[in-house]
Scaffold this motif. Structure first.
Motif, PDB file in Angstrom:
ATOM      1  N   ARG A  68     -41.252 -76.867  27.121  1.00 49.19           N
ATOM      2  CA  ARG A  68     -41.086 -77.838  28.190  1.00 49.19           C
ATOM      3  C   ARG A  68     -39.777 -77.715  28.964  1.00 49.19           C
ATOM      4  O   ARG A  68     -39.644 -78.275  30.047  1.00 49.19           O
ATOM      5  CB  ARG A  68     -41.210 -79.251  27.625  1.00 49.19           C
ATOM      6  CG  ARG A  68     -42.632 -79.638  27.232  1.00 49.19           C
ATOM      7  CD  ARG A  68     -43.566 -79.538  28.427  1.00 49.19           C
ATOM      8  NE  ARG A  68     -44.915 -79.963  28.133  1.00 49.19           N
ATOM      9  CZ  ARG A  68     -45.383 -81.194  28.379  1.00 49.19           C
ATOM     10  NH1 ARG A  68     -44.602 -82.112  28.896  1.00 49.19           N
ATOM     11  NH2 ARG A  68     -46.639 -81.476  28.093  1.00 49.19           N
ATOM     12  N   TYR A  69     -38.784 -77.010  28.416  1.00 51.10           N
ATOM     13  CA  TYR A  69     -37.479 -76.948  29.068  1.00 51.10           C
ATOM     14  C   TYR A  69     -37.121 -75.501  29.396  1.00 51.10           C
ATOM     15  O   TYR A  69     -37.515 -74.581  28.687  1.00 51.10           O
ATOM     16  CB  TYR A  69     -36.399 -77.570  28.191  1.00 51.10           C
ATOM     17  CG  TYR A  69     -36.589 -79.049  27.955  1.00 51.10           C
ATOM     18  CD1 TYR A  69     -36.118 -79.990  28.856  1.00 51.10           C
ATOM     19  CD2 TYR A  69     -37.257 -79.511  26.820  1.00 51.10           C
ATOM     20  CE1 TYR A  69     -36.305 -81.343  28.653  1.00 51.10           C
ATOM     21  CE2 TYR A  69     -37.445 -80.867  26.593  1.00 51.10           C
ATOM     22  CZ  TYR A  69     -36.964 -81.772  27.518  1.00 51.10           C
ATOM     23  OH  TYR A  69     -37.157 -83.122  27.300  1.00 51.10           O
ATOM     24  N   ARG A  70     -36.364 -75.331  30.469  1.00 56.71           N
ATOM     25  CA  ARG A  70     -35.858 -74.030  30.883  1.00 56.71           C
ATOM     26  C   ARG A  70     -34.339 -74.073  30.832  1.00 56.71           C
ATOM     27  O   ARG A  70     -33.716 -74.926  31.456  1.00 56.71           O
ATOM     28  CB  ARG A  70     -36.320 -73.687  32.304  1.00 56.71           C
ATOM     29  CG  ARG A  70     -37.828 -73.547  32.446  1.00 56.71           C
ATOM     30  CD  ARG A  70     -38.343 -72.341  31.663  1.00 56.71           C
ATOM     31  NE  ARG A  70     -39.780 -72.169  31.805  1.00 56.71           N
ATOM     32  CZ  ARG A  70     -40.677 -72.685  31.002  1.00 56.71           C
ATOM     33  NH1 ARG A  70     -40.286 -73.446  29.991  1.00 56.71           N
ATOM     34  NH2 ARG A  70     -41.965 -72.459  31.179  1.00 56.71           N
ATOM     35  N   PHE A  71     -33.729 -73.152  30.084  1.00 56.47           N
ATOM     36  CA  PHE A  71     -32.279 -73.138  29.930  1.00 56.47           C
ATOM     37  C   PHE A  71     -31.852 -71.718  29.581  1.00 56.47           C
ATOM     38  O   PHE A  71     -32.667 -70.906  29.105  1.00 56.47           O
ATOM     39  CB  PHE A  71     -31.846 -74.118  28.829  1.00 56.47           C
ATOM     40  CG  PHE A  71     -32.555 -73.930  27.522  1.00 56.47           C
ATOM     41  CD1 PHE A  71     -32.069 -73.058  26.561  1.00 56.47           C
ATOM     42  CD2 PHE A  71     -33.733 -74.627  27.247  1.00 56.47           C
ATOM     43  CE1 PHE A  71     -32.727 -72.888  25.359  1.00 56.47           C
ATOM     44  CE2 PHE A  71     -34.400 -74.458  26.046  1.00 56.47           C
ATOM     45  CZ  PHE A  71     -33.897 -73.587  25.094  1.00 56.47           C
ATOM     46  N   PRO A  72     -30.583 -71.382  29.841  1.00 57.48           N
ATOM     47  CA  PRO A  72     -30.100 -70.029  29.528  1.00 57.48           C
ATOM     48  C   PRO A  72     -30.236 -69.713  28.045  1.00 57.48           C
ATOM     49  O   PRO A  72     -29.869 -70.529  27.196  1.00 57.48           O
ATOM     50  CB  PRO A  72     -28.616 -70.081  29.952  1.00 57.48           C
ATOM     51  CG  PRO A  72     -28.534 -71.190  30.934  1.00 57.48           C
ATOM     52  CD  PRO A  72     -29.556 -72.210  30.507  1.00 57.48           C
ATOM     53  N   GLY A  73     -30.770 -68.565  27.743  1.00 56.22           N
ATOM     54  CA  GLY A  73     -30.941 -68.144  26.362  1.00 56.22           C
ATOM     55  C   GLY A  73     -32.246 -68.581  25.726  1.00 56.22           C
ATOM     56  O   GLY A  73     -32.454 -68.344  24.532  1.00 56.22           O
ATOM     57  N   ARG A  74     -33.139 -69.206  26.511  1.00 57.13           N
ATOM     58  CA  ARG A  74     -34.397 -69.697  25.944  1.00 57.13           C
ATOM     59  C   ARG A  74     -35.240 -68.551  25.392  1.00 57.13           C
ATOM     60  O   ARG A  74     -35.819 -68.665  24.309  1.00 57.13           O
ATOM     61  CB  ARG A  74     -35.186 -70.471  26.994  1.00 57.13           C
ATOM     62  CG  ARG A  74     -36.461 -71.117  26.471  1.00 57.13           C
ATOM     63  CD  ARG A  74     -37.200 -71.847  27.580  1.00 57.13           C
ATOM     64  NE  ARG A  74     -37.731 -70.920  28.546  1.00 57.13           N
ATOM     65  CZ  ARG A  74     -38.947 -70.342  28.449  1.00 57.13           C
ATOM     66  NH1 ARG A  74     -39.714 -70.614  27.420  1.00 57.13           N
ATOM     67  NH2 ARG A  74     -39.363 -69.505  29.360  1.00 57.13           N
ATOM     68  N   ARG A  75     -35.327 -67.455  26.129  1.00 51.47           N
ATOM     69  CA  ARG A  75     -36.135 -66.324  25.667  1.00 51.47           C
ATOM     70  C   ARG A  75     -35.569 -65.724  24.390  1.00 51.47           C
ATOM     71  O   ARG A  75     -36.328 -65.329  23.487  1.00 51.47           O
ATOM     72  CB  ARG A  75     -36.213 -65.267  26.761  1.00 51.47           C
ATOM     73  CG  ARG A  75     -37.033 -65.695  27.974  1.00 51.47           C
ATOM     74  CD  ARG A  75     -37.186 -64.551  28.955  1.00 51.47           C
ATOM     75  NE  ARG A  75     -38.014 -64.929  30.090  1.00 51.47           N
ATOM     76  CZ  ARG A  75     -38.306 -64.105  31.100  1.00 51.47           C
ATOM     77  NH1 ARG A  75     -37.833 -62.859  31.097  1.00 51.47           N
ATOM     78  NH2 ARG A  75     -39.071 -64.536  32.096  1.00 51.47           N
ATOM     79  N   LEU A  76     -34.255 -65.656  24.307  1.00 54.85           N
ATOM     80  CA  LEU A  76     -33.638 -65.129  23.093  1.00 54.85           C
ATOM     81  C   LEU A  76     -33.947 -66.025  21.900  1.00 54.85           C
ATOM     82  O   LEU A  76     -34.317 -65.547  20.820  1.00 54.85           O
ATOM     83  CB  LEU A  76     -32.129 -65.001  23.284  1.00 54.85           C
ATOM     84  CG  LEU A  76     -31.324 -64.551  22.049  1.00 54.85           C
ATOM     85  CD1 LEU A  76     -31.777 -63.169  21.602  1.00 54.85           C
ATOM     86  CD2 LEU A  76     -29.835 -64.570  22.350  1.00 54.85           C
ATOM     87  N   LEU A  77     -33.801 -67.328  22.096  1.00 52.68           N
ATOM     88  CA  LEU A  77     -34.105 -68.264  21.015  1.00 52.68           C
ATOM     89  C   LEU A  77     -35.575 -68.191  20.616  1.00 52.68           C
ATOM     90  O   LEU A  77     -35.914 -68.256  19.428  1.00 52.68           O
ATOM     91  CB  LEU A  77     -33.742 -69.688  21.439  1.00 52.68           C
ATOM     92  CG  LEU A  77     -32.248 -69.998  21.581  1.00 52.68           C
ATOM     93  CD1 LEU A  77     -32.043 -71.420  22.082  1.00 52.68           C
ATOM     94  CD2 LEU A  77     -31.518 -69.793  20.267  1.00 52.68           C
ATOM     95  N   ASN A  78     -36.443 -68.045  21.600  1.00 55.83           N
ATOM     96  CA  ASN A  78     -37.874 -67.948  21.309  1.00 55.83           C
ATOM     97  C   ASN A  78     -38.191 -66.696  20.491  1.00 55.83           C
ATOM     98  O   ASN A  78     -39.051 -66.723  19.607  1.00 55.83           O
ATOM     99  CB  ASN A  78     -38.665 -67.947  22.616  1.00 55.83           C
ATOM    100  CG  ASN A  78     -40.157 -68.071  22.380  1.00 55.83           C
ATOM    101  OD1 ASN A  78     -40.615 -68.952  21.666  1.00 55.83           O
ATOM    102  ND2 ASN A  78     -40.925 -67.164  22.965  1.00 55.83           N
ATOM    103  N   SER A  79     -37.500 -65.605  20.777  1.00 59.91           N
ATOM    104  CA  SER A  79     -37.728 -64.378  20.007  1.00 59.91           C
ATOM    105  C   SER A  79     -37.147 -64.486  18.597  1.00 59.91           C
ATOM    106  O   SER A  79     -37.686 -63.894  17.648  1.00 59.91           O
ATOM    107  CB  SER A  79     -37.107 -63.177  20.736  1.00 59.91           C
ATOM    108  OG  SER A  79     -35.697 -63.316  20.817  1.00 59.91           O
ATOM    109  N   LEU A  80     -36.070 -65.253  18.440  1.00 55.19           N
ATOM    110  CA  LEU A  80     -35.457 -65.403  17.116  1.00 55.19           C
ATOM    111  C   LEU A  80     -36.297 -66.254  16.174  1.00 55.19           C
ATOM    112  O   LEU A  80     -36.069 -66.235  14.960  1.00 55.19           O
ATOM    113  CB  LEU A  80     -34.061 -66.021  17.253  1.00 55.19           C
ATOM    114  CG  LEU A  80     -32.985 -65.124  17.862  1.00 55.19           C
ATOM    115  CD1 LEU A  80     -31.676 -65.887  17.987  1.00 55.19           C
ATOM    116  CD2 LEU A  80     -32.787 -63.859  17.035  1.00 55.19           C
ATOM    117  N   VAL A  81     -37.251 -67.005  16.731  1.00 50.62           N
ATOM    118  CA  VAL A  81     -38.115 -67.832  15.883  1.00 50.62           C
ATOM    119  C   VAL A  81     -38.853 -66.976  14.867  1.00 50.62           C
ATOM    120  O   VAL A  81     -39.055 -67.382  13.710  1.00 50.62           O
ATOM    121  CB  VAL A  81     -39.122 -68.623  16.755  1.00 50.62           C
ATOM    122  CG1 VAL A  81     -40.198 -69.263  15.887  1.00 50.62           C
ATOM    123  CG2 VAL A  81     -38.393 -69.700  17.548  1.00 50.62           C
TER     124      VAL A  81
END
Length: 271
Positions: free
Chosen positions: A85-98
């Motif tokens: 639901r949110y867009r913020f810097p580093g979101r893709r990186l955090l999503n990959s770290l999941v």
């Protein structure tokens, strides 16, 4: 006709190879565990299962797996919500770290927890100063279980949030509903099947965890010895009957959980 015959032959060979793989790597090992546990009869099986140390190990594993699952339900739902639901810097990186716990060897995960929460670490020293220890006690086992099962709820919730029809949410706001009322009556019911299936998979995975737990649990019989480590100890003690008996309990429970997950997913798809 020749091309069609070759296509059918290739398809039959492919299906046969898949079935052979399924039988050799899944069916036969499962049958082997059940056969080993019952080959001496019901009485030795019951004696192995009812052994006080075995029973305490299974009950401790169930208790801590439930705690880890509850933590994952709250964390996974919130993290999945934020990442979609949110867009913020580093979101893709955090999503990959999941997915890191899936890719990382569990023993490495256990070592990370040991270094982060051990008695010589900043967190461990602070906890010791407060009068309680983390590593080699139940909290460390819960942390290890949460770590290895972390992605399940998140990855189960995210597709549902992406597919959710936002018109229902907007209609709720238009009718004057608050954000909390909209979440619990419009959004949460759509997320519930993913939360349920992800939680059951996380619980099943936590039951079987070994690599991350064995380094941080202390493995004290009757206190911090969980079922997977108990099974390993029985094998090391040349008691495959006892190891197989406890394994059957966990395996049967895992089967029931997977059946429940499939039932939830089937009902969701049926709707």
């Amino acid at each position: 006709m020749n091309i069609r015959f070759r296509s059918r032959g290739w398809s039959f060979g492919f299906r046969s190879a898949i079935m052979l793989y399924f039988v050799l790597l899944i069916v036969l090992p499962i049958l082997g565990i059940y056969t080993q546990s019952f080959k001496l009869g019901w009485t030795p099986f019951w004696e192995s299962v009812s052994d006080p140390l075995a029973w305490k190990a299974v009950l401790l594993t169930l208790k801590l797996a439930i705690i880890a699952t509850v933590i994952n339900i709250f964390l996974g739902t919130m993290i999945g919500w934020v990442l979609i639901r949110y867009r913020f810097p580093g979101r893709r990186l955090l999503n990959s770290l999941v997915d890191l716990p899936f890719a990382l060897p569990t023993a490495v995960g256990g070592l990370m927890i040991l270094l982060l929460l051990g008695p010589n670490s900043l967190v461990g020293s602070f906890a010791s100063g407060m009068g309680f220890d983390i590593v080699f006690h139940e909290p460390a086992i819960v942390v290890a279980m949460v770590f290895v099962t972390f992605p399940f709820v998140i990855r189960a919730v995210q597709p549902l949030l992406e597919e959710m029809d936002k018109s229902e949410e907007e209609a709720s706001y238009t009718l004057g509903a608050s954000k909390s009322h909209t979440f619990f009556h419009v959004i949460f019911p759509s997320m519930l099947p993913g939360i349920s299936s992800g939680a059951m998979l996380a619980f099943s995975r936590a039951l079987a965890e070994f690599g991350a737990v064995v380094l941080v649990a202390g493995n004290i019989p009757g206190k911090t010895l969980i079922a997977s480590v108990y099974i390993f100890g029985e094998i090391e003690s040349d008691n495959p009957q006892g190891a197989a008996a406890v394994s059957v309990m966990l395996l049967t429970l895992s089967f029931l959980i997977l059946w429940a997950v499939n039932l939830v997913q089937t009902r969701r798809l049926g709707k």
